[in-house]
Design a protein around this motif. Structure first.
Motif, PDB file in Angstrom:
ATOM      1  N   LEU A  62     -15.710  -1.055   4.968  1.00 29.82           N
ATOM      2  CA  LEU A  62     -15.749  -2.487   5.251  1.00 29.82           C
ATOM      3  C   LEU A  62     -15.644  -3.328   3.980  1.00 29.82           C
ATOM      4  O   LEU A  62     -15.228  -4.494   4.040  1.00 29.82           O
ATOM      5  N   PHE A  63     -16.027  -2.752   2.845  1.00 27.60           N
ATOM      6  CA  PHE A  63     -15.801  -3.416   1.558  1.00 27.60           C
ATOM      7  C   PHE A  63     -14.388  -3.028   1.110  1.00 27.60           C
ATOM      8  O   PHE A  63     -14.187  -2.177   0.243  1.00 27.60           O
ATOM      9  N   THR A  64     -13.403  -3.649   1.734  1.00 31.82           N
ATOM     10  CA  THR A  64     -12.018  -3.189   1.646  1.00 31.82           C
ATOM     11  C   THR A  64     -11.512  -3.018   0.226  1.00 31.82           C
ATOM     12  O   THR A  64     -10.921  -1.982  -0.113  1.00 31.82           O
ATOM     13  N   GLY A  65     -11.712  -4.037  -0.604  1.00 29.35           N
ATOM     14  CA  GLY A  65     -11.196  -3.971  -1.964  1.00 29.35           C
ATOM     15  C   GLY A  65     -11.805  -2.841  -2.770  1.00 29.35           C
ATOM     16  O   GLY A  65     -11.098  -2.080  -3.440  1.00 29.35           O
ATOM     17  N   GLN A  66     -13.128  -2.705  -2.678  1.00 31.27           N
ATOM     18  CA  GLN A  66     -13.817  -1.654  -3.437  1.00 31.27           C
ATOM     19  C   GLN A  66     -13.450  -0.270  -2.916  1.00 31.27           C
ATOM     20  O   GLN A  66     -13.279   0.666  -3.707  1.00 31.27           O
ATOM     21  N   TYR A  67     -13.306  -0.137  -1.596  1.00 31.27           N
ATOM     22  CA  TYR A  67     -12.956   1.170  -1.037  1.00 31.27           C
ATOM     23  C   TYR A  67     -11.538   1.571  -1.447  1.00 31.27           C
ATOM     24  O   TYR A  67     -11.301   2.733  -1.820  1.00 31.27           O
ATOM     25  N   MET A  68     -10.620   0.638  -1.409  1.00 32.90           N
ATOM     26  CA  MET A  68      -9.246   0.953  -1.806  1.00 32.90           C
ATOM     27  C   MET A  68      -9.184   1.332  -3.286  1.00 32.90           C
ATOM     28  O   MET A  68      -8.489   2.272  -3.666  1.00 32.90           O
ATOM     29  N   GLU A  69      -9.935   0.615  -4.118  1.00 33.89           N
ATOM     30  CA  GLU A  69      -9.960   0.931  -5.539  1.00 33.89           C
ATOM     31  C   GLU A  69     -10.539   2.318  -5.777  1.00 33.89           C
ATOM     32  O   GLU A  69     -10.027   3.096  -6.592  1.00 33.89           O
TER      33      GLU A  69
END
Length: 212
Positions: free
Chosen positions: A65-72
């Motif tokens: 759900l923390f999209t940016g952090q998960y993608m990074e």
């Protein structure tokens, strides 16, 4: 294995706030297991690895759900986005060439990679408390019957899943019709220890699922 050192205080805060974990330490433990699961599935493509713990799965899902952090996180350690595929999602390959791993397969591979067996975080039944939220996918389809001072819980086909003292009748009747509840909400004259034991047994046998 560098991925295991990744820190996400924002996720730990969310897991505690949502009561997936009771403390920050428990949340850290769940997040570590979610990272280990991702590492294992990205290292070993010999089998199809299922998710074997609802609580570890919740930690992973909340991380996404923390999209940016998960993608990074995914791109830094694995070079690609690691998809979360629900167990009931349509299978993109109806005849997969890889076998589906059992929990025993998972435990063996986990021990090989990380040097020890999976901890209690992977055994939802060991983490049942009075504050644990429980999910019942069979709500409304389970039967509860009294006979000879005992109460029987049966599946939709009529097969007996559990037989216990009649004292647990109200608790079984409640959970049989409830799609979600907290263990402490079970009615009747059961002690907290008896409520925990009753739910833990049903979680262990796959009748109920332990949530946050």
């Amino acid at each position: 294995m560098d991925a295991l050192a990744y820190q996400a205080p924002f996720l730990i805060e969310r897991l505690v706030k949502r009561r997936v974990a009771g403390t920050a330490e428990q949340a850290e433990a769940l997040f570590l297991e979610a990272k280990k699961y991702i590492v294992l599935t990205q290292i070993d493509h010999s089998m199809l690895w299922q998710m074997y713990s609802l609580r570890v799965d919740e930690a992973w899902h909340d991380f996404i759900l923390f999209t940016g952090q998960y993608m990074e996180f995914c791109h830094r350690y694995f070079g690609q986005y690691v998809h979360h595929r629900p167990s009931n999602a349509p299978d993109p390959d109806p005849e997969p060439s890889r076998p589906v791993a059992s929990f025993g397969d998972f435990c063996a591979r986990y021990a090989e990679l990380f040097g020890s067996p999976p901890p209690d975080e992977w055994y939802d039944a060991r983490n049942v408390t009075t504050d644990r939220r429980v999910l019942n996918e069979h709500a409304g389809r389970l039967g509860v019957h009294r006979r000879d001072g005992l109460v029987h819980l049966s599946d939709p086909a009529g097969d007996v899943l559990m037989t216990v003292n009649d004292l647990a009748h109200d608790a079984l009747a409640f959970l049989a019709r409830s799609p979600a509840f907290h263990v402490r909400e079970l009615p009747g004259g059961l002690t907290d220890e008896e409520k925990i034991a009753l739910v833990a047994a049903l979680v262990e046998h796959g009748v109920l699922k332990a949530g946050g």
